[in-house]
Design an enzyme around this catalytic site. Structure first.
Site, PDB file in Angstrom:
ATOM      1  CB  CYS A   5     -13.865  -3.946  -4.005  1.00 30.52           C
ATOM      2  SG  CYS A   5     -13.531  -3.618  -2.298  1.00 30.52           S
ATOM      3  CG  ASP A  39      -5.795  -3.319   5.338  1.00 26.98           C
ATOM      4  OD1 ASP A  39      -4.986  -2.577   4.762  1.00 26.98           O
ATOM      5  OD2 ASP A  39      -7.022  -3.255   5.146  1.00 26.98           O
ATOM      6  NE  ARG A  55      -5.866  -7.189  -5.695  1.00 29.57           N
ATOM      7  CZ  ARG A  55      -6.851  -6.310  -5.682  1.00 29.57           C
ATOM      8  NH1 ARG A  55      -8.109  -6.717  -5.701  1.00 29.57           N
ATOM      9  NH2 ARG A  55      -6.616  -5.021  -5.656  1.00 29.57           N
ATOM     10  NE  ARG A  86     -12.088   0.073  -0.649  1.00 29.06           N
ATOM     11  CZ  ARG A  86     -10.938  -0.578  -0.848  1.00 29.06           C
ATOM     12  NH1 ARG A  86     -10.968  -1.804  -1.301  1.00 29.06           N
ATOM     13  NH2 ARG A  86      -9.785   0.014  -0.610  1.00 29.06           N
ATOM     14  CG  ASN A  92      -2.083  -1.060   0.929  1.00 30.32           C
ATOM     15  OD1 ASN A  92      -2.204  -1.593  -0.183  1.00 30.32           O
ATOM     16  ND2 ASN A  92      -2.833  -1.378   1.954  1.00 30.32           N
TER      17      ASN A  92
HETATM   18  C1  EPZ Z   1      -6.470   1.983   1.781  1.00 28.90           C
HETATM   19  O1  EPZ Z   1      -7.677   1.929   1.025  1.00 28.90           O
HETATM   20  C2  EPZ Z   1      -5.819   0.623   1.627  1.00 28.90           C
HETATM   21  N1  EPZ Z   1      -5.517   0.362   0.223  1.00 28.90           N
HETATM   22  C3  EPZ Z   1      -6.756  -0.456   2.173  1.00 28.90           C
HETATM   23  O2  EPZ Z   1      -6.060  -1.701   2.093  1.00 28.90           O
HETATM   24  C4  EPZ Z   1      -7.046  -0.151   3.642  1.00 28.90           C
HETATM   25  O3  EPZ Z   1      -7.965  -1.106   4.120  1.00 28.90           O
HETATM   26  C5  EPZ Z   1      -7.647   1.259   3.761  1.00 28.90           C
HETATM   27  O4  EPZ Z   1      -6.739   2.217   3.174  1.00 28.90           O
HETATM   28  C6  EPZ Z   1      -7.887   1.653   5.220  1.00 28.90           C
HETATM   29  O5  EPZ Z   1      -6.683   1.604   5.925  1.00 28.90           O
HETATM   30  C7  EPZ Z   1      -4.439   0.953  -0.334  1.00 28.90           C
HETATM   31  O6  EPZ Z   1      -3.712   1.699   0.300  1.00 28.90           O
HETATM   32  C8  EPZ Z   1      -4.171   0.628  -1.776  1.00 28.90           C
HETATM   33  P1  EPZ Z   1      -9.850   4.764   2.802  1.00 28.90           P
HETATM   34  P2  EPZ Z   1      -8.524   3.291   0.757  1.00 28.90           P
HETATM   35  O7  EPZ Z   1      -9.996   5.804   1.762  1.00 28.90           O
HETATM   36  O8  EPZ Z   1      -7.596   4.419   0.588  1.00 28.90           O
HETATM   37  C9  EPZ Z   1     -14.558   5.399   2.807  1.00 28.90           C
HETATM   38  C10 EPZ Z   1      -5.750  -3.942   1.535  1.00 28.90           C
HETATM   39  O9  EPZ Z   1      -6.266  -4.976   1.962  1.00 28.90           O
HETATM   40  N2  EPZ Z   1     -14.276   6.399   1.772  1.00 28.90           N
HETATM   41  O10 EPZ Z   1      -8.993   5.048   4.008  1.00 28.90           O
HETATM   42  O11 EPZ Z   1      -9.491   3.001  -0.325  1.00 28.90           O
HETATM   43  C11 EPZ Z   1     -14.209   3.978   2.371  1.00 28.90           C
HETATM   44  O12 EPZ Z   1     -15.298   3.402   1.682  1.00 28.90           O
HETATM   45  C12 EPZ Z   1      -6.606  -2.725   1.250  1.00 28.90           C
HETATM   46  O13 EPZ Z   1      -4.515  -3.793   1.308  1.00 28.90           O
HETATM   47  C13 EPZ Z   1     -15.320   7.196   1.303  1.00 28.90           C
HETATM   48  O14 EPZ Z   1     -16.472   7.052   1.733  1.00 28.90           O
HETATM   49  O15 EPZ Z   1      -9.295   3.417   2.133  1.00 28.90           O
HETATM   50  C14 EPZ Z   1     -13.915   3.298   3.684  1.00 28.90           C
HETATM   51  O16 EPZ Z   1     -15.139   2.900   4.267  1.00 28.90           O
HETATM   52  C15 EPZ Z   1      -8.079  -3.011   1.486  1.00 28.90           C
HETATM   53  N3  EPZ Z   1     -15.054   8.129   0.359  1.00 28.90           N
HETATM   54  C16 EPZ Z   1     -13.277   4.404   4.531  1.00 28.90           C
HETATM   55  O17 EPZ Z   1     -13.664   5.640   3.912  1.00 28.90           O
HETATM   56  C17 EPZ Z   1     -13.790   8.324  -0.144  1.00 28.90           C
HETATM   57  O18 EPZ Z   1     -13.597   9.209  -1.007  1.00 28.90           O
HETATM   58  C18 EPZ Z   1     -11.749   4.363   4.578  1.00 28.90           C
HETATM   59  O19 EPZ Z   1     -11.299   4.274   3.238  1.00 28.90           O
HETATM   60  C19 EPZ Z   1     -12.748   7.507   0.336  1.00 28.90           C
HETATM   61  C20 EPZ Z   1     -13.016   6.561   1.300  1.00 28.90           C
END
Ligand code: EPZ
Length: 422
Positions: free
Chosen positions: A118, A308, A400, A123, A23
């Protein structure tokens, strides 16, 4: 589709090398779009997600070379030919949205397919888009794409995220490095991967302060240069392998591990009865005698318990002495490993964002299905301790985010092998 066959019961003893963070690498790679200088990433993990990001950047005309057996990535976007990220690539990996900010900042325009949901949740990317609009971007959502433009360039602004988002923080941080003036990100994500990105951007000439805290300040510059950056250790892979000796006994040294990457997680493991020793090579993890203690887990943005690692922790708690509760506060559907663990004899009650696990003496091996990256590995961990054979199907999810999982675990005495799919 390949499967992984695990025969439970062996205690683990040995070393497990921890790779560079998936990540972190997935946000460091798009940073190449911010400069026409060469960006070299060392300690890169060899994962299918990295390959997907490589294909995406190459589809834009960037050069991405995997050197030293994929451990080093040499990137350059001096001859970019397109600013359009196509749906058929973006749909495979949500992190593709991280090309949006850099493209917009460097070229003043971008067309990026919306990633879609997903398995673990809808997301959305609204925080990414609102953040870029606060820097002056004009965004138009149509035919499933974000059409973004900033013909006069981005200008600094203040963004207060309504809740913590790792990806939105990364996208806006990268864009802000080339915006005119000062940008302040409030309620920014504090994950080690954000700190790693900021360090790389600073090496490229960006002016950034406050990474790792909730407020990050960026002074925009006209251009950025190339750099060489070592990808930070993967704290999620680290936590996953710390759970292996915890679940099936023995002692494993996770090479490259640092407690500072996972303080709250380590505290929880010690509360459950696991010993963790910091050594010059990494973290030595051993299961003290007797059963695991039941513990309660609340996932939260860093420095809280990582979402995670929730699935993997649940696998440990399935055989704990007593009742544990896990509250998943980040994603709305991240308990899909629970029904699969129940096929192995686990007693789990899921209500909304809370799973209650009543520990049993021992799990029993069974054929199970991987549904997402972290759920896959939690089933492998459960299989290590279960009686008999566990066949984990659809392990493309696993590849992945985990390099050669069967090799790393079998080197420590686990009975685990990959079964080539039809
Ligand atoms: C990152 O995803 C990681 N992926 C995820 O890891 C990790 O679970 C997540 O951060 C939380 O730590 C990568 O870094 C590639 P968020 P990200 O934006 O950035 C909501 C793995 O297994 N949200 O912090 O997509 C979202 O739906 C993966 O390696 C909105 O609503 O996570 C979630 O409920 C899975 N609107 C929460 O916020 C937005 O514009 C946190 O998401 C963005 C997010």
């Amino acid at each position: 589709m390949d499967s992984i066959l695990v025969t439970g019961g062996a205690e683990l003893r040995g070393d497990i090398p921890i790779a560079g963070a998936k990540n972190a690498c997935l946000t460091l790679m798009p940073a190449t779009l911010l400069t026409d200088g060469p960006l070299t990433l060392t300690n890169a993990p060899r994962l299918s997600d990295i390959q997907t990001m490589t294909v995406l950047l190459q589809s834009l005309g960037a050069e991405v070379q995997a050197l030293q057996d994929g451990r080093v990535l040499a990137l350059s976007s001096h001859a970019l030919t397109s600013q359009r990220a196509e749906y058929d690539i973006v749909r495979k990996m949500r992190a593709s949205i991280l090309v949006l900010g850099p493209l917009l900042a460097r070229y003043g325009q971008a067309e990026v397919s919306l990633p879609g949901g997903c398995a673990i949740g809808a997301r959305p990317v609204d925080l990414h888009l609102n953040g870029l609009e606060a820097l002056g971007a004009k965004l138009d959502l149509r035919d499933g794409y974000v059409h973004a433009s900033a013909p006069k360039g981005l200008k600094g602004g203040t963004i207060e995220f309504p809740f913590v988002s790792v990806g939105a923080t990364e996208n806006v941080l990268m864009a802000a490095t080339l915006a005119k003036g000062t940008t302040v990100l409030k309620n920014a994500a504090r994950e080690p991967e954000i700190v790693d990105l900021a360090r790389c951007l600073r090496a490229m000439g960006a002016q950034i302060e406050g990474e790792g805290t909730a407020t990050i300040t960026v002074e925009g510059v006209d251009t950025l240069n190339g750099a060489t950056h070592q990808v930070v250790t993967d704290r999620i892979e680290l936590g996953t392998y710390m759970l292996a000796p915890a679940i099936c006994g023995g002692q494993v040294e996770c090479l490259g591990g640092k407690r500072a990457l996972l303080e709250v997680f380590c505290d929880k493991l010690e509360e459950a009865g696991i010993s963790i020793e910091e050594t010059p090579r990494g973290l030595k993890v051993a299961r003290k005698n007797g059963r695991i203690n039941a513990v309660d887990v609340e996932t939260a943005p860093f420095p809280g318990f990582p979402t995670d690692l929730q699935a993997q922790m649940m696998a440990l708690l399935c055989t704990a002495n007593g009742k544990s509760t896990l509250h998943e506060n980040i994603f709305e559907n991240r308990f899909m490993h629970a029904p699969e663990l129940m096929r192995m004899g686990a007693e789990i009650d899921v209500h909304g964002g809370t799973a209650t696990v009543t520990g049993v003496e021992r799990l029993r091996g069974a054929p199970v299905m991987a549904t997402d990256l972290r759920a896959s590995v939690s089933l492998i961990l459960a299989g290590l301790a279960a009686e008999g054979e566990t066949m984990v199907n659809r392990v493309y999810h696993l590849d992945r985010g985990y390099e050669r999982v069967e090799e790393k675990l079998s080197a420590c005495g686990a009975s685990i092998e990959r079964v080539q799919g039809s």
